[in-house]
Design a protein around this motif. Sequence first.
Motif, PDB file in Angstrom:
ATOM      1  N   ALA A 137      41.344  38.070  38.420  1.00  0.00           N
ATOM      2  CA  ALA A 137      41.193  39.399  39.025  1.00  0.00           C
ATOM      3  C   ALA A 137      41.973  39.472  40.329  1.00  0.00           C
ATOM      4  O   ALA A 137      42.651  40.456  40.613  1.00  0.00           O
ATOM      5  N   SER A 138      41.888  38.395  41.119  1.00  0.00           N
ATOM      6  CA  SER A 138      42.571  38.385  42.410  1.00  0.00           C
ATOM      7  C   SER A 138      44.087  38.373  42.229  1.00  0.00           C
ATOM      8  O   SER A 138      44.813  39.126  42.874  1.00  0.00           O
ATOM      9  N   VAL A 139      44.566  37.528  41.301  1.00  0.00           N
ATOM     10  CA  VAL A 139      46.014  37.430  41.075  1.00  0.00           C
ATOM     11  C   VAL A 139      46.545  38.723  40.463  1.00  0.00           C
ATOM     12  O   VAL A 139      47.631  39.189  40.785  1.00  0.00           O
ATOM     13  N   PHE A 140      45.747  39.329  39.587  1.00  0.00           N
ATOM     14  CA  PHE A 140      46.137  40.597  38.964  1.00  0.00           C
ATOM     15  C   PHE A 140      46.348  41.654  40.044  1.00  0.00           C
ATOM     16  O   PHE A 140      47.336  42.389  40.026  1.00  0.00           O
ATOM     17  N   GLY A 141      45.417  41.718  40.986  1.00  0.00           N
ATOM     18  CA  GLY A 141      45.521  42.700  42.061  1.00  0.00           C
ATOM     19  C   GLY A 141      46.776  42.492  42.894  1.00  0.00           C
ATOM     20  O   GLY A 141      47.423  43.444  43.306  1.00  0.00           O
ATOM     21  N   CYS A 164      50.094  42.298  39.463  1.00  0.00           N
ATOM     22  CA  CYS A 164      50.241  43.132  38.279  1.00  0.00           C
ATOM     23  C   CYS A 164      49.878  44.595  38.528  1.00  0.00           C
ATOM     24  O   CYS A 164      50.389  45.487  37.861  1.00  0.00           O
ATOM     25  N   ALA A 165      48.958  44.789  39.514  1.00  0.00           N
ATOM     26  CA  ALA A 165      48.400  46.126  39.713  1.00  0.00           C
ATOM     27  C   ALA A 165      49.469  47.132  40.113  1.00  0.00           C
ATOM     28  O   ALA A 165      49.321  48.322  39.852  1.00  0.00           O
ATOM     29  N   ALA A 218      45.322  49.173  39.322  1.00  0.00           N
ATOM     30  CA  ALA A 218      44.330  48.217  39.823  1.00  0.00           C
ATOM     31  C   ALA A 218      43.373  47.786  38.720  1.00  0.00           C
ATOM     32  O   ALA A 218      42.985  46.631  38.626  1.00  0.00           O
ATOM     33  N   GLY A 219      43.022  48.711  37.831  1.00  0.00           N
ATOM     34  CA  GLY A 219      42.081  48.368  36.764  1.00  0.00           C
ATOM     35  C   GLY A 219      42.799  47.987  35.483  1.00  0.00           C
ATOM     36  O   GLY A 219      42.164  47.723  34.464  1.00  0.00           O
TER      37      GLY A 219
END
Lengths: 487, 288
Positions: B114-118, B121-122, B127-128
């Motif tokens: 979740a942290s790396v995605f934010g 990737c976001a 963000a979601g």
Amino acid sequence: MPVLIDTVSKQPSPGTPPPLYKKREPIYPKLVHGPFRMIKWAVLVATLAVYYILPWLRWDRGPGVPNQAVLVDFAEARFFFFFIQLWPQEVYYFTGLLVTAALALFLVSALFGRLWCGYACPQTVWTDLYIVVERLFEGDRNARMRLDAAPLSLNKAWRKGGKHLVWILVALVTGGAWVFYFQDAPTLFGQLFSGQAPVTAYLSVGILTFTTYMLAGTMREQVCTYMCPWPRIQGAMLDEHSLQVTYRIDRGEARGPHKKGETWEGRGDCIDCLQCVVVCPMGIDIRNGAQMECINCGLCIDACDEVMDKVGRPRGLIAYDTDAAVAARLAGTKPVYRFVRTRTLYYAVALLLVGSVMLFGLLTRSPMAMDVLRDRNPEYITLSDGSVRNGYTVQIMNRSIRPEVYFLAFHGPHGAHMRTVGQTHEGPISVALPADGQRSLRVFVTVPPSDHEHHRDHSEPAEFRLISQGGKQLEKATVFLSSGEDE
Amino acid sequence: MVHNDKDEVTGINTTGHEWDGIRELDNPLPRWWLWIFYACIAFAIGYWVLMPAWPGLHGYTHGLLAKSDRAQVAVDLNALKAQRGLAGAGLVNASLEQIEADPKLQAYALAAGASVFGDNCATCHGAGGGGGKGYPNLRDDVWLWGGTPADIEHTLRVGIRSGHPNARMSQMPAFGRDQIVTPDQVNDLTEYVVALSRRKANTAAVARAAPVFQAQCGVCHGPAGMGNQAVGAPNLTDRDWLYGADRASIHSQIWNARGGVMPTWEKRLDTATIKALAVYVHANAGGK
């Protein structure tokens, strides 16, 4: 109302500017004996005993949960108090506790004056304890005054040095006991001595050692007069019917020295012996009336009663009394004591109300708890076949001291079915939680494409249901979102 | 200044100031307050000597302790990295399926993911992970290049049209712009694609476009338009449209044939992080 303040002694001579700074006047409280001194000893022993012993009491809560009766566990975010276990979500109980304490303080102050300041306040208790140490090394009032006036000698040096050494030791033990409330006491006790305790523990002990030594050893009455806001606030709680340590001006005046055998006719009972002043830990003269500095400890009552016994007059020249009673006696009428007043009624009702709400909350508190957070970004997801999915984060908590298995179910729009990540079957999810445990689940709810038969609104009510094996049920309302259009 | 403005109750002079009838007693301060003031000055001098304090033209005084918050951040970050490396080792050694099966490892992967995605990737996927026009929705059940954890991990490693030698690569021809088919045929194909997703379309145009679709589009999208994950060709019969579902969007895509680029993350993120990300993205899409 008579003016009870001596205005003469405080007047500066005309023409001289008032000094910018005031030198602190040393206070040498004399040891006094009597019922109020006994009460103060008892309260001192009781409060200190509670403070030092409480973190060492054990309370078996089963495996996996701390067995310390009173523990503020910051690392695990739990508060343990005997049979009560609070989670961070229940911080309102602390708010309630503080409100209850404040209201109780208001009520007690309105009824009996500053009981808190005079008997139970840590500043009072530790100052009393420090004066005991002081007396041990330097003797009582007169000896202490002589010692302070004397030039430095070996005798003075060891007495002063010994006193400060013991003070610092007491401060160290005070600060040392404090940290036991925050970690397992026996473990931390060993760690503190082997140098393995956390830095914050040493830091807390250090800070509390310093403040205890400073506040109880050297600052004393300065804390109450200059630092504490309560003496200034409490004026709003008191009125003429509040019991306070009072010099009965109606009986005492006119004051003056009295020789044995002289008549008591035409004069007051106060013989101006100043015993009430020399025993006062705040260094004030109670005969000047109610003062901000007075902590209502009652030691002047003991001192005065002793003198009244000696001169053969009735006790109680200084006593717990009300301004209204003094005024009534001055006017020659019968004093009336009124404990039931609008003010005290308000405080009592508020106290009862908050207390009942707290008690009700605690008694009906469920060990099973659930929080539901609906995904907001994106609000909903349309799948390739046109069905709609919503994501939820469901936190399930088991606040009991036994492992539990809960079942989570979803009730919402027609045809909704629920899945969690890693779940292989559809339908209710079983969640096994350890004692005092919690789990966060990512839950996806999918609803088939809407048709004319089952039209959907943009937002539809839904709820998660948590059911325990014992049959207890907990509901949490939420919504299911979709585009709201027939596709 | 001396004010003979005396307060009647206390007998103490006031400061001579009045605020709506409230007057302030001119009580002297306790002497020890002055000492605290001097102690503060002494502390400040000690602070200047020990700590960074005075700015200069080309730098600042570092003080005897030479404390630097910036240097401390670097130390803390390295400590964090070492700590993560330890926990990340579990991710490196386990297969993606093993991570998903182990609640503890999965929870760690989801949190890290979740942290790396934010952070990474976001920016494009939201963000979601909900995506947007031209940026795939990572929360639904449509996967151009495959939606198994292993597929996702591979896409993360090599990227899409990223320049990586093994990159996921597909290129739709710009049928209109490059005059592969006539403008009229593009119009007809638009109707055909609309019809594929079971929407009302011009039947005459659909009939005219059928042979063109089979000749030009069927190779990648399949004769029935169901797509092909091997070449990243989207399914044209479902409700999911990367560049828009309406006729204008479909027409534009046939004419211009846009294709997005996703960078390769192999060199930027370590194995444990990419695995955590794959587990997170897979779980967030329903975990099927």
